[in-house]
Scaffold this active site. Structure first.
Site, PDB file in Angstrom:
ATOM      1  N   CYS A   1       0.312  -1.590  -0.493  1.00 15.98           N
ATOM      2  CA  CYS A   1      -0.242   0.187  -0.137  1.00 15.98           C
ATOM      3  C   CYS A   1       0.710   1.219  -0.002  1.00 15.98           C
ATOM      4  O   CYS A   1       1.265   1.286  -1.299  1.00 15.98           O
ATOM      5  CB  CYS A   1      -1.055   0.361   1.172  1.00 15.98           C
ATOM      6  SG  CYS A   1      -2.448   0.872   0.794  1.00 15.98           S
TER       7      CYS A   1
ATOM      8  N   HIS B   1      -3.591  -5.331   0.640  1.00 16.65           N
ATOM      9  CA  HIS B   1      -2.885  -5.771   2.379  1.00 16.65           C
ATOM     10  C   HIS B   1      -3.073  -7.073   1.994  1.00 16.65           C
ATOM     11  O   HIS B   1      -4.523  -7.675   2.643  1.00 16.65           O
ATOM     12  CB  HIS B   1      -3.593  -5.540   3.813  1.00 16.65           C
ATOM     13  CG  HIS B   1      -3.775  -3.205   3.718  1.00 16.65           C
ATOM     14  ND1 HIS B   1      -2.060  -2.815   4.270  1.00 16.65           N
ATOM     15  CD2 HIS B   1      -4.114  -2.782   2.408  1.00 16.65           C
ATOM     16  CE1 HIS B   1      -2.686  -1.639   4.371  1.00 16.65           C
ATOM     17  NE2 HIS B   1      -3.419  -0.743   3.435  1.00 16.65           N
TER      18      HIS B   1
ATOM     19  N   GLU C   1      -1.592  -9.050   3.747  1.00 21.86           N
ATOM     20  CA  GLU C   1      -1.042  -9.435   5.398  1.00 21.86           C
ATOM     21  C   GLU C   1      -2.180  -9.499   6.484  1.00 21.86           C
ATOM     22  O   GLU C   1      -2.376  -9.842   8.053  1.00 21.86           O
ATOM     23  CB  GLU C   1      -0.141  -8.550   6.653  1.00 21.86           C
ATOM     24  CG  GLU C   1      -0.626  -7.128   7.212  1.00 21.86           C
ATOM     25  CD  GLU C   1      -1.313  -5.630   5.617  1.00 21.86           C
ATOM     26  OE1 GLU C   1      -0.739  -4.951   5.824  1.00 21.86           O
ATOM     27  OE2 GLU C   1      -0.843  -6.086   4.820  1.00 21.86           O
TER      28      GLU C   1
END
Length: 526
Positions: free
Chosen positions: A91, A182, A184
């Site tokens: 990002c 993202h 994660e």
């Protein structure tokens, strides 16, 4: 392999995560650890120093609430892009990499992408070999307004989305990768695998960081730090302090003395379990202080939750300090500090600044008594501490124990705390937890407990009228305790627990179940 070699191996086979202030940076470290690779999080303005110390095999640049095009927004050290190692920008991390390497990023306050999105894979890459194929569509999680408009030299797009023409980009020659989404977070289903591909296939790390290696490394570090000195450790009966004590004892043996302050506010049989495990099973020198009378005397007439907490915390420190002075000669204080307690957070209000989260289980005791801290768990997350406990051979009853607040039952008894009310609650709580364990649900629940309310209701038992207390049951699921959902017990289960409590616990004639999630409620009642 020698202990020192293991320590060198862990440091050299690591990933450096540069934090630009994202709320989910810790999740990046979690995903890297899950891939069997050691990682550290550092704020951007200390990243170069950390790079020299770790000499990592790869770098991950986190997201951020900042805008790359805003004056004073954070940057990555320029030296990172000349280091010849792989870089993975997430990002803001993608945007700052592109900006610093000559690309173009534009601000967008109108139509960013937020929430679930889908990317189309348009080119192959070693980053997702055997995971994604050209032509496939995959779900990801976006959270951005700004976006990359022009790529730096050497980069090409390998996936696109409706709102991001450069959703995933690569400079395969330099092994630089950037993504607008993202990976994660759990809302990107293949995100963990994508990060694992980066650390294994791109960075070339074996992924063999284990708790067995960590254990041996920490034993060596503790011995080196402590030498011939003496260590004291405050035991609460919780997972963190228990694992700390067992690990330190394995390293230095009788140089460790544990102090267990029993405030009389623990669960049924818990104090006896702590004494038995540490004194009898492990042979650890243990000072057991029965301070129930002192705590209950101080709590007499106190009904305000914050006043309860402050009194209990202050009294615990006073007693611990008294006992530490009696022991005498202690050079070190061992604490169960965890990684989330010490990760440095970054604020951009009024310019970049670093705030270090402090964590002192016994207040200012180390400074007042001129002791140095031993914090062997400070690189671990909570579930990793449990893994270490298993590696140390600790009983499941300690390793898998639900979180328990420092003030103990005092904040599960709204209103005045008395010995009688503690005893009633202990019995009800024990029945509840026994039924949860019997149903095989204990490890599926983050936290479960009973609360004794300052409310009395009319009941009928036998042919007689009763006027007794109400017990509330609480059970939640969570990953970190920051948010929580109620556990959806079957009605039959709750009815059985309620029947047992009113039949077996004198002083309770009504049982309720708390259906409140967090937020708006907190997990504990006080």
């Amino acid at each position: 392999m020698s202990v020192s070699s293991i320590a060198d191996k862990i440091v050299s086979e690591s990933i450096l995560i540069v934090d630009f202030g994202s709320q989910v940076t810790q999740l990046i470290a979690r995903r890297v650890r899950e891939a069997g690779v050691y990682s550290e999080i550092v704020p951007f303005n200390r990243a170069e120093e950390a790079f020299q110390r770790l000499q990592p095999k790869g770098i991950i640049l986190s997201g951020s609430p900042a805008s790359v095009v805003a004056e004073g927004s954070p940057r990555a050290p320029e030296s990172f892009f000349q280091a010849g190692i792989p870089i993975f920008g997430i990002c803001y991390g993608q945007q700052v990499m592109c900006h610093q390497l000559g690309g173009k990023v534009t601000a967008n306050d109108v139509d960013g992408e937020f929430g679930r999105a889908f990317i189309d894979v348009i080119a192959p890459s070693p980053l997702f070999e055997n995971l994604w194929k050209v032509g496939e569509k995959h779900q990801v999680w976006m959270s951005h307004a700004d976006r990359v408009e022009a790529l730096p030299e050497g980069f090409k797009p390998i996936a696109v989305s409706d709102g991001a023409p450069f959703a995933l980009i690569a400079d395969e020659k330099r092994r630089f990768y950037g993504m607008q989404f993202h990976p994660e977070v759990v809302h990107t289903p293949d995100g963990g695998k994508l990060i694992a591909h980066f650390v294994h296939d791109i960075c070339g790390l074996a992924g063999d960081w284990t708790m067995a290696e960590f254990r041996q490394t920490k034993i060596a570090e503790i011995r080196k730090q402590v030498g011939d000195g003496r260590v004291i450790c405050g035991l609460s009966g919780g997972v963190d302090s228990s694992v700390t004590a067992v690990l330190v004892h394995e390293a230095i043996g009788d140089q460790l003395t544990c102090v267990f302050v029993d405030h009389g506010l623990m669960r049924q049989g818990e104090a006896e379990q702590v004494v038995s495990l540490f004194r009898e099973h492990y042979g650890i020198k243990l000072v057991h202080v029965n301070a129930e009378d002192r705590f209950l005397a101080g709590l007499k007439g106190v009904t305000d939750p914050e006043t309860k907490r402050k009194f209990i915390g202050k009294t615990f420190i006073e007693i611990f300090e008294e006992e530490a002075k009696k022991i005498g000669g202690a050079d070190f204080l061992a604490q169960g500090t965890l990684y989330p307690d010490v990760i440095e957070s970054v604020s951009f209000l009024g310019g970049p600044s670093v705030t270090i989260k402090s964590h002192h289980n016994v207040g200012g005791l180390p400074e007042r008594m001129n002791m140095k801290l031993v914090e062997p768990l400070r690189e671990l997350f909570k579930d990793e501490v449990r893994d270490l406990g298993r590696e140390l051979g600790m009983p499941d009853v300690f390793v898998d124990r639900h979180p328990f607040p420092g003030p103990g039952l005092a904040i599960r008894i709204p209103g005045e705390v008395t010995k009688e009310r503690c005893d009633i609650l202990r019995k009800a709580d024990a029945v509840y937890l026994e039924e949860i364990r019997n149903a095989g649900l204990y490890n599926a629940i983050w936290q479960a407990f009973a609360v004794l309310l300052p409310v009395r209701t009319v009941g009928v038992m036998g042919d007689g009228r009763t006027y007794d207390s109400v017990c509330a049951l609480r059970a939640v699921t969570s990953t970190d305790g920051m948010t929580a959902e109620i556990y959806p017990f079957q009605p039959e289960f709750l009815a059985n627990v309620a029947t047992r409590i009113v039949n077996e616990v004198r002083g309770i004639n009504r049982v309720t179940y708390d259906f409140t999630s967090k937020p708006p409620g907190t997990i504990e009642w006080e």
